[in-house]
Design an enzyme around this catalytic site. Structure first.
Site, PDB file in Angstrom:
ATOM      1  N   ASN A  48      39.986  35.046 -16.144  1.00 22.15           N
ATOM      2  CA  ASN A  48      38.993  34.961 -17.235  1.00 22.15           C
ATOM      3  C   ASN A  48      39.663  34.975 -18.614  1.00 22.15           C
ATOM      4  O   ASN A  48      39.266  34.257 -19.524  1.00 22.15           O
ATOM      5  CB  ASN A  48      38.009  36.143 -17.154  1.00 22.15           C
ATOM      6  CG  ASN A  48      37.173  36.124 -15.888  1.00 22.15           C
ATOM      7  OD1 ASN A  48      37.278  35.198 -15.090  1.00 22.15           O
ATOM      8  ND2 ASN A  48      36.340  37.144 -15.691  1.00 22.15           N
ATOM      9  N   ASN A  53      28.122  33.415 -17.234  1.00 22.72           N
ATOM     10  CA  ASN A  53      28.563  32.836 -15.954  1.00 22.72           C
ATOM     11  C   ASN A  53      28.707  31.315 -16.042  1.00 22.72           C
ATOM     12  O   ASN A  53      29.594  30.746 -15.396  1.00 22.72           O
ATOM     13  CB  ASN A  53      27.599  33.202 -14.826  1.00 22.72           C
ATOM     14  CG  ASN A  53      27.697  34.658 -14.420  1.00 22.72           C
ATOM     15  OD1 ASN A  53      26.705  35.373 -14.389  1.00 22.72           O
ATOM     16  ND2 ASN A  53      28.895  35.134 -14.132  1.00 22.72           N
ATOM     17  N   LYS A 109      23.397  36.705 -19.436  1.00 26.12           N
ATOM     18  CA  LYS A 109      24.412  36.727 -18.373  1.00 26.12           C
ATOM     19  C   LYS A 109      24.583  35.333 -17.769  1.00 26.12           C
ATOM     20  O   LYS A 109      25.690  34.945 -17.395  1.00 26.12           O
ATOM     21  CB  LYS A 109      24.006  37.746 -17.300  1.00 26.12           C
ATOM     22  CG  LYS A 109      24.981  37.882 -16.137  1.00 26.12           C
ATOM     23  CD  LYS A 109      26.290  38.519 -16.556  1.00 26.12           C
ATOM     24  CE  LYS A 109      27.400  38.432 -15.516  1.00 26.12           C
ATOM     25  NZ  LYS A 109      27.100  38.878 -14.202  1.00 26.12           N
ATOM     26  N   ALA A 152      34.811  42.684 -10.216  1.00 24.09           N
ATOM     27  CA  ALA A 152      35.380  43.321  -9.016  1.00 24.09           C
ATOM     28  C   ALA A 152      35.707  42.212  -8.040  1.00 24.09           C
ATOM     29  O   ALA A 152      35.105  41.145  -8.075  1.00 24.09           O
ATOM     30  CB  ALA A 152      34.375  44.279  -8.401  1.00 24.09           C
ATOM     31  N   ASN A 188      32.587  31.100 -15.088  1.00 19.45           N
ATOM     32  CA  ASN A 188      32.783  30.829 -13.656  1.00 19.45           C
ATOM     33  C   ASN A 188      33.312  29.424 -13.362  1.00 19.45           C
ATOM     34  O   ASN A 188      34.346  29.291 -12.714  1.00 19.45           O
ATOM     35  CB  ASN A 188      31.499  31.157 -12.891  1.00 19.45           C
ATOM     36  CG  ASN A 188      31.185  32.654 -12.962  1.00 19.45           C
ATOM     37  OD1 ASN A 188      31.581  33.330 -13.896  1.00 19.45           O
ATOM     38  ND2 ASN A 188      30.492  33.178 -11.974  1.00 19.45           N
TER      39      ASN A 188
END
Ligand code: PAF
Length: 307
Positions: free
Chosen positions: A206, A192, A188, A129, A196
């Protein structure tokens, strides 16, 4: 239908994930308040994954005190948690449940310094988001959420765990309960640690990571994370991490990662809680992690260039 044994949920901050949770609460008639750090940052509208526009028009005023049947949700960055916890500590009961949702590691430790008694729950989500302006959030990638009790949970009861699970299942679905939430958090972390920094450094979405150009680096990052995880007694293999990373790259292909968004907006990113955390743990265990070290330093240098 309202949930039994639930008062209200209070969402700290008005970031992308907090706003997604608020919309889920509104949709399910769960009373909620969304408390931005700055009044001019309050999210007022969410564009759903399918393009629908939803006004957040049932936001309650910020509470004076929270009851033990309320739930405090803290979807703020790891480095903002200590301050947020200190701010809410005088307003919560010893057994008000607190739910942390953030990228990277180290958040539980900094919250525990302040909230010594409260039952803490940890969640991780791969929903994508982004805040498209001060008042609007777009749900850009459909993910899933995992939640479990913090390993040091003090006063948590089965009933409370059930309540936390039910709230999240309505607000950030699909959700699975994890007896071993640490393994989910490390998975996770690997996601990331790959997506990221690479998206921030190369200024891409991404989905662009699904190219041969990045295969080698992605493999190396996962190998390093798996090695460090295993040294920390977390049972994860590099192949499992690679599979998960590729899945999230595909599911959030059009998303700009949170670190990409932070670097573009010249904000402090979660670098220290993601690649920086891996580097620190690796140092403690005597493991060499050159690719994570390079990425951590590269993002630090991008942050230093803010004028
Ligand atoms: O930080 C992010 O952006 C998200 O955790 C994720 C899942 C990588 C999607 O962009």
């Amino acid at each position: 239908m309202p949930l039994p044994n639930l008062g209200r949920i209070h969402i700290v901050g008005s970031g992308a994930i907090g706003s997604l949770i608020a919309v889920g609460a509104q949709h399910n008639n769960i009373a909620y308040s969304l408390s931005p750090r700055r009044a001019d940052q309050l999210t007022q509208r969410l564009i759903t994954y399918s393009g629908q526009s939803i006004l957040l028009n049932q936001n309650l005023p910020e509470p004076e005190k929270l009851a033990e049947t309320d739930l405090l949700i803290m979807p703020v960055k790891a480095h903002q948690l200590a301050q947020a916890a200190a701010q809410w500590q005088p307003r919560i009961q010893d057994n008000t449940p607190v739910l942390l949702v953030h990228n990277g590691m180290g958040g539980l430790e900094s919250v525990r310094e302040v909230l010594k008694k409260q039952p803490i729950y940890l969640a991780t989500t791969s929903h994508g988001a982004m805040k498209i302006n001060q008042h609007e959030v777009k749900h850009t990638g459909f993910g899933r959420t995992m939640v479990g009790e913090a390993p040091d949970n003090r006063n948590g009861s089965g009933e409370q765990s059930e309540m936390v699970m039910k709230v999240l299942s309505r607000c950030l679905q699909p959700v699975t309960w994890q007896e071993d939430i640490e393994r989910a958090l490390w998975t996770k972390l690997a996601i990331n640690a790959v997506i990221n920094p690479l998206t921030a450094i190369y200024d891409i979405t991404n989905g662009k990571l699904d190219s041969l150009q990045f295969r080698g680096q992605i493999g190396d990052i996962c190998d390093e994370v798996a090695q460090v995880a295993q040294a920390c007694k977390i049972d994860l293999t590099s192949d499992f991490l690679k599979e998960n990373v590729q899945l999230i790259i595909a599911n959030t292909a059009n998303n700009y990662s949170s670190m990409h968004q932070d670097i573009s907006a010249k904000r402090t990113s979660e670098n220290d809680a993601i690649n920086g955390f891996i580097v620190k743990q690796a140092e403690k265990k005597g493991i060499d992690v050159p690719v994570n070290t390079f990425l951590h330093n590269k993002i630090k240098s991008l942050e230093k260039n803010y004028s």
